[in-house]
Write an enzyme that holds these catalytic residues in place. Structure first.
Site, mmCIF file in Angstrom:
data_model
loop_
_atom_site.group_PDB
_atom_site.id
_atom_site.type_symbol
_atom_site.label_atom_id
_atom_site.label_comp_id
_atom_site.label_asym_id
_atom_site.label_seq_id
_atom_site.Cartn_x
_atom_site.Cartn_y
_atom_site.Cartn_z
ATOM 1 N N CYS A 130 50.582 18.276 -21.141
ATOM 2 C CA CYS A 130 50.387 19.697 -21.580
ATOM 3 C C CYS A 130 49.679 19.647 -22.812
ATOM 4 O O CYS A 130 49.324 20.644 -23.366
ATOM 5 C CB CYS A 130 51.576 20.209 -21.664
ATOM 6 S SG CYS A 130 52.718 19.545 -22.944
ATOM 7 N N GLN A 131 49.456 18.549 -23.585
ATOM 8 C CA GLN A 131 48.861 18.752 -24.686
ATOM 9 C C GLN A 131 47.491 19.496 -24.996
ATOM 10 O O GLN A 131 47.296 20.104 -25.970
ATOM 11 C CB GLN A 131 48.682 17.191 -25.506
ATOM 12 C CG GLN A 131 49.724 16.388 -25.681
ATOM 13 C CD GLN A 131 50.289 15.642 -24.597
ATOM 14 O OE1 GLN A 131 49.963 15.875 -23.276
ATOM 15 N NE2 GLN A 131 50.989 14.540 -24.835
#
Length: 222
Positions: free
Chosen positions: A71-72
């Site tokens: 998800c970064q």
């Protein structure tokens, strides 16, 4: 599951179905310590590769496929550069044709690559493309009229769930996308909210190693 982490999805399945009723045939994660934690808490999957680019996709359709691409690229705490790893999961669904699939990601996914000058745009381009490739049959009950040629034939439902509304004392919003294969009954509803009986201070430990604290640089950034 792909991007299996420490096995949160496995834990959820144990609670819903009972551990004796689960056979985990496939999990994949490259992080050394996540894999160690996974094996400390769950039975080793039948196939446990490290690389989503090199793993073999099981030929027999799974009952449930769970994926949580890193998800970064979408998180407001990250650089929001996006993630092409979605397409590894999309390929898995194309090949394996699981009965059901679940995607999970940060709420920032909804606004990633959104045109701020376009007030009528509900989502950013990234999430719109996810729905386009996953919802070949319908999205939240609305039939897909002109499906993308690469779309998988699934009915998808998506929403944002907050853990504090489901028994966990943490304000943690996550996007969930549930896919149901077209040959199955696609009657679906999201879980109802429940009272929060625990507070954060009820579960925090008093003595915590300093290595688990955020650095001053990260605190300043947030």
């Amino acid at each position: 599951s792909d991007f299996s982490g420490i096995g949160a999805f496995d834990e959820a399945c144990k609670r819903v179905f009972g551990e004796e009723n689960i056979e985990n045939v496939f999990a994949c994660d490259m992080d050394k310590y996540a894999r160690q934690s996974y094996l400390s808490n769950h039975k080793e999957p039948g196939y446990f590769p490290t690389d989503v680019y090199k793993r073999e996709i099981p030929s027999e359709s799974l009952d449930i496929y769970m994926t949580s691409p890193p998800c970064q690229g979408f998180s407001i705490a990250g650089k929001r550069g996006g993630s092409i790893l979605f397409f590894n999961s999309h390929e898995f669904i194309q090949v394996n044709k699981p009965r059901f699939f679940i995607f999970e990601n940060v709420k920032g996914l909804l606004s990633h690559e959104k045109n701020k000058n376009n007030k009528s745009q509900e989502f950013g381009a990234t999430f719109s493309n996810w729905l386009r490739f996953l919802g070949g049959k319908s999205v939240n009950g609305a039939p897909t009229i002109f499906a993308d040629e690469n779309a998988v034939p699934y009915h998808v439902y998506w929403t944002v769930l907050n853990s504090k509304e489901h028994g966990v004392p943490q304000n943690r919003e996550r996007v969930f996308i549930v896919g149901i294969r077209d040959d199955l009954d696609n009657n679906f509803s999201w879980p109802q909210t429940e009272p929060l009986n625990l507070r954060l201070k009820d579960i925090l430990e008093n003595d915590v190693d300093r290595k688990y604290f955020l650095s001053e640089k990260m605190v300043d950034y947030l």
